[in-house]
Design a protein around this motif. Structure first.
Motif, short mmCIF file in Angstrom:
data_model
loop_
_atom_site.label_atom_id
_atom_site.label_comp_id
_atom_site.label_asym_id
_atom_site.label_seq_id
_atom_site.Cartn_x
_atom_site.Cartn_y
_atom_site.Cartn_z
N VAL A 172 0.84 -1.20 0.00
CA VAL A 172 0.00 0.00 0.00
C VAL A 172 0.88 1.25 0.00
N PHE A 173 0.36 2.31 -0.60
CA PHE A 173 1.06 3.59 -0.60
C PHE A 173 0.07 4.69 -0.21
N HIS A 174 0.52 5.57 0.66
CA HIS A 174 -0.34 6.64 1.17
C HIS A 174 0.53 7.60 1.97
N PRO A 175 0.07 8.83 2.20
CA PRO A 175 0.80 9.73 3.10
C PRO A 175 0.63 9.30 4.55
N SER B 192 5.71 12.80 8.96
CA SER B 192 4.57 13.13 8.11
C SER B 192 5.00 13.99 6.93
N ARG B 193 5.86 14.97 7.17
CA ARG B 193 6.28 15.87 6.10
C ARG B 193 7.12 15.13 5.06
N ILE B 194 8.03 14.27 5.51
CA ILE B 194 8.85 13.51 4.57
C ILE B 194 7.99 12.54 3.78
N THR B 195 7.07 11.87 4.46
CA THR B 195 6.21 10.91 3.78
C THR B 195 5.28 11.60 2.79
N ARG B 196 4.77 12.77 3.15
CA ARG B 196 3.92 13.53 2.22
C ARG B 196 4.70 13.90 0.96
N ALA B 197 5.92 14.40 1.14
CA ALA B 197 6.74 14.75 -0.02
C ALA B 197 7.05 13.53 -0.86
N GLY B 198 7.35 12.41 -0.20
CA GLY B 198 7.66 11.19 -0.94
C GLY B 198 6.46 10.64 -1.69
N PHE B 199 5.30 10.68 -1.05
CA PHE B 199 4.07 10.20 -1.69
C PHE B 199 3.76 11.01 -2.95
N LEU B 200 3.81 12.34 -2.85
CA LEU B 200 3.47 13.18 -3.99
C LEU B 200 4.50 13.04 -5.11
N TYR B 201 5.78 12.91 -4.73
CA TYR B 201 6.80 12.75 -5.77
C TYR B 201 6.68 11.38 -6.43
N ALA B 202 6.40 10.35 -5.65
CA ALA B 202 6.24 9.00 -6.22
C ALA B 202 5.10 8.98 -7.24
N LEU B 203 3.99 9.63 -6.93
CA LEU B 203 2.88 9.67 -7.88
C LEU B 203 3.32 10.28 -9.20
N ARG B 204 4.13 11.33 -9.14
CA ARG B 204 4.61 11.96 -10.37
C ARG B 204 5.52 11.03 -11.15
N ARG B 205 6.40 10.34 -10.47
CA ARG B 205 7.30 9.43 -11.16
C ARG B 205 6.52 8.27 -11.77
N TRP B 206 5.53 7.74 -11.06
CA TRP B 206 4.75 6.62 -11.59
C TRP B 206 3.92 7.06 -12.79
N ASN B 207 3.38 8.27 -12.73
CA ASN B 207 2.64 8.79 -13.89
C ASN B 207 3.56 8.94 -15.09
N ALA B 208 4.82 9.33 -14.83
CA ALA B 208 5.78 9.45 -15.92
C ALA B 208 6.09 8.08 -16.52
N LEU B 209 6.19 7.06 -15.67
CA LEU B 209 6.40 5.69 -16.17
C LEU B 209 5.22 5.26 -17.03
N ASP B 210 4.01 5.59 -16.58
CA ASP B 210 2.81 5.27 -17.37
C ASP B 210 2.92 5.89 -18.76
N ARG C 188 7.75 1.64 4.38
CA ARG C 188 7.38 2.78 3.55
C ARG C 188 8.26 2.93 2.31
N GLY C 189 8.81 1.84 1.84
CA GLY C 189 9.66 1.91 0.67
C GLY C 189 8.97 2.46 -0.56
N LEU C 190 7.68 2.19 -0.69
CA LEU C 190 6.95 2.65 -1.87
C LEU C 190 6.87 4.17 -1.94
N VAL C 191 6.76 4.83 -0.79
CA VAL C 191 6.64 6.29 -0.81
C VAL C 191 7.97 7.00 -0.56
#
Length: 658
Positions: free
Chosen positions: A303-306, A316-334, A612-615
């Motif tokens: 699972v991935f989430h903030p 919380s701040r690091i995980t939030r930044a990681g979650f939002l950046y991961a979404l961008r990278r995954w969208n780029a892979l798509d 939390r490796g995914l985020v």
């Protein structure tokens, strides 16, 4: 606690000029937004000439507003055949626009733009516009060659926390009389801390307080004719006559060749390969298993989430930044045709204990946008999940579950597909030790044979990282996690992952993944029946229909993996400390801050990601790549220090335990 983010209010004057009711000032000159930006900020900083033939050029701006300066700079970069290889644009904004308001404002402005391409670039900016949550947001354009780092927050607080080397500075806040904080001495002191030796600046303001603040912080200025109805503006450069800072801003790591060895092909390693290859690095990937993602990254889903906390903690701040950046990278892979397998319907977090109930109750006070997170009662949560739930909680519309192995394969495939990519993946190779050889590192296998040599080595091999890097101050532990697969599950109607005291993830074929146990210092990889029962019982407290699950005649299916965690539960990401040098100079370093610590040249770590490796993996890879390249960091320096691999060495020095 992070301050609540208050969006800007869109308004226009009678002549159509965008106007801020909050500050009582216009966003740009009535004589033209893009013309003003080009005259004041580009020409005032000697652009595009100053970035020509350079690898990296960084612009730092105070006040992003509607993004006119960024769009003008980006357009000029695209039009320049001698442009720098990579353009970084870093901007701080206390009151960012909501996406729809930004679109409306830019549509009105680009209708009068001198360059037809600006309309296209404006649409790309609006499409990539981040959620309005505090912190640092990393946006990439033109295949990653143009990077916009947006910091949503008060510049007085945010600028001192950034870590970068600015080549050009755009001072573009509202008028000093309207918004004095953005022209305060603290701002100019922060700018002096990150200005490169040849940094220039430009501003449309020529106020006396601005000139005095510039001089007091080491900037030389000259007064020149202004744009439109402005009689004068200021341009100049950073030329201090005395030492103005304790630490020099970052520079690229000196290497004869941009070649790195990455050890480990799980979530951390595969993300590193992709981020380095995107910058043109040659990468040698070493993995002891016959394929990527064979250990914890090989679970059927994660699972991935903030992370939400009442005090918006560092985690919380690091995980939030990681979650939002991961979404961008995954969208780029798509978009590149390397889509990992993941869900897109959101994720539910149920309030199952006193802390999470307090978070659920206080969630509205954070004023997060609904697209990031919002509270749900039991009824609404059940409608989202499609099954009965025992309590409400909160919903992450962009959270979900992903197949980690598919993500690792996608990142390695994307890295190999970059233009001019040089990625060599070698599987079935066990790293034994490393040794310094001149300006490079030699990597030997467990039989003592030399298998690779490069100027940089990055340990992304979890439990084995501390041994391979010969680290004494890396207090990692193994945590056994057993998950269970429920065939013909009573939760076959479950639509989204649900987490709380455990988690439940719907998989294909009416299978539900539930887990996971958390057994510290237990490294046994055998499946255990009590572990399956524990998983079911815990998750059934959230999803009561799971209590109907019966053990199949062939026994429960599942998987065991070992999480690598540190004593403070934060990851190890960044350049490794030089422990031998620290021992030799322990007395002087007893009060050391992270930037005072001796570092081992060319050695980095990305491990101990726990659950939390995914985020964390994509953000961690971007941070290390930025450190190697001397680029602006993707998170605030104070957050990077919380995940610094040398933090335990620092604590030992302060406790005088060396």
């Amino acid at each position: 606690m992070t301050a609540t983010l208050i969006p800007a209010t869109l308004a226009f004057r009678e002549d159509g000029t965008p106007f801020s009711p909050r500050f009582g000032d216009v966003y740009h000159s009535p004589s033209g937004a893009f013309a003003q930006s080009d005259f004041v900020f580009l020409k005032g900083n000697g652009l595009p000439e100053r970035w020509q033939k350079r690898r990296i050029f960084t612009v730092l701006e105070t006040g992003f507003g509607m993004g006119v300066n960024f769009l003008t700079t980006w357009a000029a970069w695209r039009d320049d055949p001698a442009r720098c290889e990579r353009l970084h644009f870093v901007s701080v904004e206390k009151h960012p626009f909501a996406r729809d308001d930004l679109r409306t404002a830019l549509d009105a402005i680009v209708a009068h733009a001198p360059n037809a391409d600006l309309a296209t670039l404006a649409r790309e900016l609006v499409q990539a516009w981040p959620m309005l949550v505090p912190g640092t947001h990393r946006l990439e354009f033109d295949g990653g060659r143009v990077t916009l780092t947006l910091v949503f927050g008060d510049a007085v607080e945010a600028l001192p926390k950034l870590w970068l080397r600015a080549d050009a500075i755009y001072l573009d806040g509202f008028a000093p009389a309207k918004n004095p904080e953005l022209w305060s001495p603290a701002i100019f002191k922060a700018l002096a801390r990150v200005a490169g030796e040849d940094a220039t600046f430009a501003t449309w303001s020529s106020a006396g307080d601005v000139k005095r603040a510039l001089e007091q912080n080491g900037f030389e200025f000259r007064k020149t004719p202004g744009f439109g109805d402005k009689w004068a503006m200021l341009t100049g450069r950073f030329a201090p006559r005395w030492r103005v800072r304790r630490y020099e801003p970052p520079l690229p790591m000196p290497l004869g060749e941009r070649h790195a060895v990455v050890i480990g092909a799980g979530l951390a390693g595969s993300a590193l390969v992709e981020r380095l290859a995107a910058r043109g690095w040659r990468v040698t990937l070493l993995e002891r298993h016959p394929a990527p993602a064979c250990e914890a990254s090989g679970n059927p889903a994660g699972v991935f989430h903030p992370l939400i906390s009442r005090d918006d903690s560092t985690a919380s701040r690091i995980t939030r930044a990681g979650f939002l950046y991961a979404l961008r990278r995954w969208n780029a892979l798509d978009a590149l045709g390397h889509a990992p397998k993941r869900t897109h319907a959101g994720l539910l977090h149920l309030a199952t204990d006193d802390e999470s109930r307090a978070v659920a109750g206080a969630l509205a006070s954070f004023c997060y946008p609904n697209e990031f997170v919002h509270g749900v009662d039991r009824g609404e949560a059940g409608r989202i999940a499609g099954v009965e739930l025992t309590q409400g909680g909160w919903f992450y519309p962009h959270g979900g579950a992903i197949d980690p192995a598919s993500l690792c394969r996608a990142q390695i495939a994307a890295a190999s597909a970059f233009s001019g990519a040089q990625v060599e993946a070698r599987y079935g190779v066990q790293v034994g030790r490393i040794a310094r050889a001149g300006e490079s590192w030699q990597v030997f296998d467990d039989a003592g044979a030399l298998i690779a040599q490069a100027g940089a080595v990055i340990f992304a091999n979890a439990h084995d990282a501390a041994r391979a890097a010969a680290l004494d101050f890396a207090p990692t532990r193994s945590v056994r996690g057993q998950l269970s697969l429920i065939d013909r599950s009573p939760l076959a109607a479950l639509r989204v992952p649900v987490i709380g005291d455990g988690y439940a993830v719907p998989l294909d074929g009416d299978v539900t993944l539930v887990g996971a146990t958390y057994e510290v210092d237990d490294t046994n990889l055998d499946l255990r029946a009590p572990g399956h029962l524990e998983n079911l019982e815990r998750v059934a407290l959230m999803l009561p229909e799971l209590s109907q699950a019966t053990e199949p005649s062939t026994g429960w299916r599942g998987r065991v993996a070992l999480r690598c965690v540190t004593s403070d539960r934060m990851p190890m990401i960044g350049q490794l400390g030089d422990e031998q040098a620290a021992r030799r100079d322990a007395q002087r370093l007893s009060g050391a801050w992270p930037q005072d610590l001796p570092r081992t040249p060319g050695l980095f770590g990305a491990f101990a990601f726990g659950s939390r490796g995914l985020v964390w993996a994509s953000l961690g890879a971007e941070l290390i790549a930025s450190q190697l390249e001397g680029e602006p960091w993707p998170i605030e320096r104070e957050l990077a220090e919380q995940i610094d691999p040398a933090r335990f060495l620092q604590r030992a020095l302060r406790q005088r335990s060396l």
